[in-house]
Design a protein around this motif. Structure first.
Motif, short mmCIF file in Angstrom:
data_model
loop_
_atom_site.label_atom_id
_atom_site.label_comp_id
_atom_site.label_asym_id
_atom_site.label_seq_id
_atom_site.Cartn_x
_atom_site.Cartn_y
_atom_site.Cartn_z
N GLY A 123 0.80 -1.22 0.00
CA GLY A 123 0.00 0.00 0.00
C GLY A 123 0.83 1.27 0.00
O GLY A 123 0.36 2.32 0.45
N LYS A 124 2.06 1.20 -0.52
CA LYS A 124 2.97 2.35 -0.50
C LYS A 124 3.21 2.83 -1.94
O LYS A 124 4.23 2.52 -2.56
CB LYS A 124 4.29 1.98 0.17
CG LYS A 124 4.14 1.59 1.64
CD LYS A 124 3.64 2.77 2.47
CE LYS A 124 3.48 2.40 3.93
NZ LYS A 124 2.96 3.54 4.73
N LYS A 125 2.25 3.57 -2.45
CA LYS A 125 2.39 4.11 -3.80
C LYS A 125 3.23 5.38 -3.75
O LYS A 125 2.93 6.31 -3.00
CB LYS A 125 1.02 4.41 -4.40
CG LYS A 125 1.08 4.84 -5.86
CD LYS A 125 -0.30 4.98 -6.46
CE LYS A 125 -0.20 5.33 -7.95
NZ LYS A 125 -1.54 5.45 -8.58
N LEU A 126 4.26 5.40 -4.56
CA LEU A 126 5.22 6.50 -4.51
C LEU A 126 4.60 7.79 -5.00
O LEU A 126 3.96 7.85 -6.05
CB LEU A 126 6.43 6.15 -5.39
CG LEU A 126 7.61 7.11 -5.35
CD1 LEU A 126 8.22 7.16 -3.96
CD2 LEU A 126 8.66 6.70 -6.38
N VAL A 136 17.86 10.48 0.93
CA VAL A 136 16.71 10.57 0.03
C VAL A 136 15.43 10.53 0.86
O VAL A 136 15.24 9.63 1.69
CB VAL A 136 16.69 9.41 -0.99
CG1 VAL A 136 15.54 9.60 -1.99
CG2 VAL A 136 18.01 9.30 -1.73
N LEU A 137 14.56 11.50 0.62
CA LEU A 137 13.23 11.51 1.22
C LEU A 137 12.26 10.86 0.25
O LEU A 137 12.18 11.25 -0.91
CB LEU A 137 12.78 12.94 1.53
CG LEU A 137 11.33 13.10 2.02
CD1 LEU A 137 11.13 12.43 3.38
CD2 LEU A 137 10.94 14.57 2.07
N ILE A 138 11.53 9.85 0.74
CA ILE A 138 10.57 9.13 -0.09
C ILE A 138 9.19 9.37 0.51
O ILE A 138 8.93 9.02 1.68
CB ILE A 138 10.86 7.62 -0.10
CG1 ILE A 138 12.33 7.38 -0.47
CG2 ILE A 138 9.94 6.89 -1.07
CD1 ILE A 138 12.83 6.03 -0.03
N GLU A 139 8.31 9.97 -0.26
CA GLU A 139 6.95 10.25 0.21
C GLU A 139 5.96 9.37 -0.55
O GLU A 139 6.08 9.20 -1.77
CB GLU A 139 6.62 11.73 0.00
CG GLU A 139 7.50 12.66 0.83
CD GLU A 139 7.18 14.13 0.60
OE1 GLU A 139 6.59 14.46 -0.46
OE2 GLU A 139 7.52 14.94 1.47
N PHE A 140 4.99 8.86 0.19
CA PHE A 140 3.98 7.98 -0.40
C PHE A 140 2.62 8.66 -0.40
O PHE A 140 2.38 9.61 0.36
CB PHE A 140 3.91 6.67 0.39
CG PHE A 140 5.22 5.93 0.44
CD1 PHE A 140 5.68 5.23 -0.67
CD2 PHE A 140 6.01 5.95 1.58
CE1 PHE A 140 6.88 4.56 -0.64
CE2 PHE A 140 7.22 5.28 1.62
CZ PHE A 140 7.67 4.58 0.51
N GLU A 141 1.73 8.16 -1.25
CA GLU A 141 0.43 8.79 -1.40
C GLU A 141 -0.46 8.64 -0.17
O GLU A 141 -1.45 9.36 -0.03
CB GLU A 141 -0.28 8.25 -2.65
CG GLU A 141 0.36 8.72 -3.95
CD GLU A 141 -0.46 8.40 -5.17
OE1 GLU A 141 -1.55 7.78 -5.01
OE2 GLU A 141 -0.05 8.77 -6.28
N ASP A 142 -0.11 7.71 0.72
CA ASP A 142 -0.90 7.56 1.95
C ASP A 142 -0.48 8.57 3.02
O ASP A 142 -0.98 8.53 4.14
CB ASP A 142 -0.80 6.14 2.49
CG ASP A 142 0.60 5.76 2.94
OD1 ASP A 142 1.53 6.60 2.84
OD2 ASP A 142 0.79 4.61 3.41
N GLY A 143 0.44 9.48 2.68
CA GLY A 143 0.87 10.52 3.60
C GLY A 143 2.09 10.18 4.43
O GLY A 143 2.60 11.03 5.15
#
Length: 378
Positions: A123-126, A136-143
């Motif tokens: 459930g981790k959509k980039l 590196v900061l990685i942000e996902f659509e779930d916040g």
């Protein structure tokens, strides 16, 4: 080996991403894998895993598990789609490991189980990747968000990590579609025909690849390559039909007709590819598999190339450590570009094993056997 302060994030838990995670964890790295799907299911697709891949599976201790659930054909047969005449009989033994054909979902489950508990995140959509030079900061659509020292983009032909490196660009539609169907082997018993373990039926402008996907030989799978002028659908695939298949293979051999007659459900997928990329990495971001060198599936080596990438990238990071990731990424590209490009070219041409030839350059390859080329060879 302690690498507690060196964190690797892998975006995408397909076969390449999952194997990369397991290999890197076995090497002592701190790795987490992030997958956009909410879970994996046993989708109706088969896959080939050649000896070149089984040698890699041995490193993470899953080779025996894969063999135990797979069909293990002794030959790849190429036959004329109309007459049934044999064009080639290619041995699949003698390359240092077993040749397997298997259900992709069953294989995926084994690969995911090889990851350390708690390191695969669904459930981790980039949404965004930001390489600030330090990490590196990685942000996902779930916040949610995480930080990592390096990020491996194993997120497929529509890779968001690739977009970060090279900008947004749609893949090239190849002009071909693939039909996929799984058939219960019970349905084939009514035919007085021989259904071979691994056979590719060749027509003038289309083909059908057929093989068993389980050790029990209770599932028979086919995937086609058929010309289709334009992909006019928004979805990744659409439903096809027995009638469409019959029209596409009208006049073909009785075994093909029997397979079509036995088909309950069939789907149709567009085949996309990309031109070779100008770079495979930038800063703390690096690509593997279809994110890097997608290809038409006509050699049955697309996933194998992703898994080979994973093994080579692990070798290179072990050689340099994460602190010198720039050298590791250059080594990785120098040691992978020529082979991946060659397989991509041959696969897209759709001539592999049509006639009698020696495939040892593919199946006999051992990614651990050769010394690493200099990074200046890229």
């Amino acid at each position: 080996m302690s690498r507690e302060n060196e964190k690797i994030a892998i975006v995408g838990a397909g076969l390449g991403g999952a194997v990369a995670g397991a290999l890197l964890q076995h090497a002592g790295f701190d790795v987490n894998v992030y997958e956009q799907a909410p879970s994996f299911s046993r989708l109706g697709a088969g896959i080939h895993m050649g000896p070149n891949v089984l040698k890699i599976f041995e490193r993470i201790g899953v080779d025996r598990q894969v063999i135990d659930i797979s069909s293990t054909p002794t030959h790849w047969f190429s036959r004329d789609g109309m007459t049934g005449d044999y064009r080639s009989r290619i041995p699949l033994e003698g390359y240092g490991a077993t040749y397997c054909t298997v259900h992709r979902g069953d294989l995926q489950a084994i690969q995911c189980d090889a990851l350390q508990p708690g390191t695969l995140h669904f459930g981790k959509k980039l949404a965004r990747v930001d390489d600030n030079g330090t990490d590196v900061l990685i942000e996902f659509e779930d916040g949610t968000s995480v930080r990592a020292d390096i990020v491996i983009g194993a997120d497929g032909i529509n890779s968001r990590v690739r977009e970060t490196l090279l900008g947004e660009e749609k893949p090239n539609y190849s002009g071909w579609v693939g039909h996929r169907a799984l058939i219960s082997s019970d349905k084939l018993k009514k035919f007085d025909l021989t259904f071979e373990d691994c056979v590719k039926w060749w027509g003038p402008d289309r083909h059908m690849m057929v093989y068993y996907t389980t050790a029990r030989r209770d599932e028979y799978y086919y995937v086609t390559g058929v010309p289709h002028p334009a992909w006019e659908f928004d979805s990744a695939f659409v439903d096809s039909s027995r009638e469409e298949m019959a029209a596409a293979f009208d006049g073909y051999h009785p075994i093909i007709q029997a397979l079509i007659d036995s088909t309950d459900t069939v789907t149709k997928w567009p085949l996309f590819n990309r031109n070779p990329l100008p770079l495979w990495s930038k800063g703390r971001l690096v690509l593997l598999g279809d994110a890097c060198h997608p290809m038409k599936p006509h050699m049955a080596q697309g996933a194998a190339m992703a898994i080979e990438d994973a093994a080579m990238l692990t070798r290179c990071l072990q050689e340099t450590g994460i602190s010198d990731f720039n050298t590791a990424f250059k080594l990785y590209e120098a040691n992978r570009r020529d082979r991946a490009t060659r397989v991509q070219t041959v696969s897209n041409a759709n001539t592999f094993l049509l006639n009698q030839e020696d495939p040892s350059w593919v199946y006999g390859y051992d990614i651990y056997a050769e010394p690493l080329k200099s990074e200046n060879a890229a």
